[in-house]
Scaffold this motif. Sequence first.
Motif, PDB file in Angstrom:
ATOM      1  N   CYS A  21       0.833  -1.205   0.000  1.00 32.83           N
ATOM      2  CA  CYS A  21       0.000   0.000   0.000  1.00 32.83           C
ATOM      3  C   CYS A  21       0.868   1.256   0.000  1.00 32.83           C
ATOM      4  O   CYS A  21       0.372   2.363   0.203  1.00 32.83           O
ATOM      5  CB  CYS A  21      -0.931   0.016   1.213  1.00 32.83           C
ATOM      6  N   SER A  46      -2.366   1.388  -4.333  1.00 39.40           N
ATOM      7  CA  SER A  46      -3.355   1.658  -3.286  1.00 39.40           C
ATOM      8  C   SER A  46      -4.711   1.990  -3.880  1.00 39.40           C
ATOM      9  O   SER A  46      -5.750   1.507  -3.413  1.00 39.40           O
ATOM     10  CB  SER A  46      -2.874   2.815  -2.399  1.00 39.40           C
ATOM     11  N   LYS A  52      -6.264  -1.054  -5.277  1.00 39.88           N
ATOM     12  CA  LYS A  52      -6.823  -1.844  -4.182  1.00 39.88           C
ATOM     13  C   LYS A  52      -8.163  -1.251  -3.736  1.00 39.88           C
ATOM     14  O   LYS A  52      -9.103  -1.979  -3.408  1.00 39.88           O
ATOM     15  CB  LYS A  52      -5.846  -1.888  -3.006  1.00 39.88           C
ATOM     16  N   ALA A  53      -8.224   0.076  -3.725  1.00 36.13           N
ATOM     17  CA  ALA A  53      -9.468   0.742  -3.353  1.00 36.13           C
ATOM     18  C   ALA A  53     -10.577   0.396  -4.343  1.00 36.13           C
ATOM     19  O   ALA A  53     -11.726   0.161  -3.952  1.00 36.13           O
ATOM     20  CB  ALA A  53      -9.247   2.254  -3.303  1.00 36.13           C
ATOM     21  N   TYR A  68     -11.849  -3.032  -3.604  1.00 38.60           N
ATOM     22  CA  TYR A  68     -12.648  -3.015  -2.377  1.00 38.60           C
ATOM     23  C   TYR A  68     -14.039  -2.443  -2.648  1.00 38.60           C
ATOM     24  O   TYR A  68     -15.046  -2.971  -2.163  1.00 38.60           O
ATOM     25  CB  TYR A  68     -11.925  -2.203  -1.315  1.00 38.60           C
ATOM     26  N   GLN A 121     -17.651  -4.313  -2.118  1.00 35.15           N
ATOM     27  CA  GLN A 121     -18.584  -3.790  -1.128  1.00 35.15           C
ATOM     28  C   GLN A 121     -19.703  -2.954  -1.732  1.00 35.15           C
ATOM     29  O   GLN A 121     -20.494  -2.359  -1.000  1.00 35.15           O
ATOM     30  CB  GLN A 121     -17.807  -2.920  -0.116  1.00 35.15           C
ATOM     31  N   ASP A 181     -14.278   4.569   4.806  1.00 33.97           N
ATOM     32  CA  ASP A 181     -14.043   3.126   4.913  1.00 33.97           C
ATOM     33  C   ASP A 181     -12.958   2.673   3.938  1.00 33.97           C
ATOM     34  O   ASP A 181     -12.064   1.900   4.292  1.00 33.97           O
ATOM     35  CB  ASP A 181     -15.328   2.346   4.613  1.00 33.97           C
ATOM     36  N   VAL A 182     -13.063   3.157   2.717  1.00 30.40           N
ATOM     37  CA  VAL A 182     -12.115   2.744   1.677  1.00 30.40           C
ATOM     38  C   VAL A 182     -10.730   3.327   1.969  1.00 30.40           C
ATOM     39  O   VAL A 182      -9.711   2.643   1.813  1.00 30.40           O
ATOM     40  CB  VAL A 182     -12.601   3.179   0.282  1.00 30.40           C
ATOM     41  N   ASP A 187      -9.479   4.012   4.847  1.00 28.49           N
ATOM     42  CA  ASP A 187      -8.918   3.234   5.950  1.00 28.49           C
ATOM     43  C   ASP A 187      -8.418   1.883   5.461  1.00 28.49           C
ATOM     44  O   ASP A 187      -7.374   1.392   5.909  1.00 28.49           O
ATOM     45  CB  ASP A 187      -9.991   3.051   7.032  1.00 28.49           C
ATOM     46  N   HIS A 188      -9.138   1.291   4.508  1.00 29.66           N
ATOM     47  CA  HIS A 188      -8.750  -0.016   3.962  1.00 29.66           C
ATOM     48  C   HIS A 188      -7.378   0.035   3.292  1.00 29.66           C
ATOM     49  O   HIS A 188      -6.622  -0.949   3.353  1.00 29.66           O
ATOM     50  CB  HIS A 188      -9.809  -0.486   2.962  1.00 29.66           C
ATOM     51  N   VAL A 189      -7.058   1.157   2.664  1.00 31.22           N
ATOM     52  CA  VAL A 189      -5.765   1.282   1.965  1.00 31.22           C
ATOM     53  C   VAL A 189      -4.774   2.147   2.745  1.00 31.22           C
ATOM     54  O   VAL A 189      -3.767   2.611   2.202  1.00 31.22           O
ATOM     55  CB  VAL A 189      -5.951   1.838   0.535  1.00 31.22           C
ATOM     56  N   HIS A 190      -5.091   2.385   4.029  1.00 28.78           N
ATOM     57  CA  HIS A 190      -4.171   3.082   4.945  1.00 28.78           C
ATOM     58  C   HIS A 190      -3.812   4.495   4.478  1.00 28.78           C
ATOM     59  O   HIS A 190      -2.644   4.890   4.450  1.00 28.78           O
ATOM     60  CB  HIS A 190      -2.888   2.262   5.136  1.00 28.78           C
TER      61      HIS A 190
END
Length: 360
Positions: free
Chosen positions: A248, A254, A257-258, A261, A265, A274-275, A277-280
């Motif tokens: 990430c 990143s 990846k988003a 996700y 979802q 939320d997204v 946070d998922h990819v930091h």
Amino acid sequence: MIRVLIVDDDKLARKGLISILPWAEHDMTVVGEAANGAKALEFMERHEVDLMFVDLSMPVMSGMELLRVARQKFPGLRSVVLSFHEEFENVQTAYRMGVLDYISKVRLESEDDEQILKRIRQQMTSEARLPAPAPRAAELPAWPAAAPGPSGGSADEARWAALEQEWRAHYWLYNEAVFQRLCKETMEAGVAFRRVEGLFVRVLSQMESVIELDAEPRSDVHDVRSAIAWLRDYRQRVYARVAASADCANTTMSILKAVLYIREQASNPVHAEDVADHVHMSRSYFSQCFKKLTGATFNEFLRQERIGAAERLLCETNRSIAWVAQAVGYNDSKYFSQLFYEQTRLLPSEFRAQFHKGEE
């Protein structure tokens, strides 16, 4: 005026090229000529050159070697290959080095001199506009059903230039709707395979250092349809790589990846926080990077993904519109129908009917 240098070991070929092509009509002027790569470099040390026409087979320094050296010493220089050699490896290598066009000497007599310079001028103009946001090809009139292709006129060339910019903007890598539209419009554009191949090679070469994925064309790439299939396969391999990676730190990875996700979802309540946070990533930085790379805000992208999923469900099932709306994350079927119409210009029922009519 675009300052042009002609590099060819055949003196008659140089003189013929200089005298035959309508340079001035396209704001070009030939400022010099050279018999090999070494002499071309000497000339460019003393004179300003914007565009170089170069033969591949020359003594002292070959055209390929000249392209490599010139790319390092004169980063603003653009080049066009003019050669008898049409081997796939030569064409691919030349395009990877950023050449604008690869013109066959064998077919030169049958090509329209006017269109050769027009398309080169168009490409240089288009590149000069980058990295400004790419105009959407959809804003231009649709390709005619029997379009002769971009060589058919300035309007066709303008459409192709817009398509080129969209491919180079890379939004298609993240956005499924954009990718499918660009594939369709590229097939309908009627451009020569070599132009499409050259564009795709340049586009993927820009990404290799970021994605770290082999972008070599497959051996079965020989026409526009197979070139698009190659790009489709590359895109699938990118997402497989992203799904298997925990990296990430790379912004591109990143955001990819988003995207994965969001797709997973999309039928649930999902928010940018939320997204991110998922990819930091922080919410603000995520939103900034997401818009820059995908060409859409988070909410726009989520809506496009949901409508795209709805299109597939409408085609693949006979479930009710309310069920489809619920399946893609909308509890209000009327609101869903409104959003669906805004994106597709069809109501969900009309879209389904049109699809089944096409199957008959």
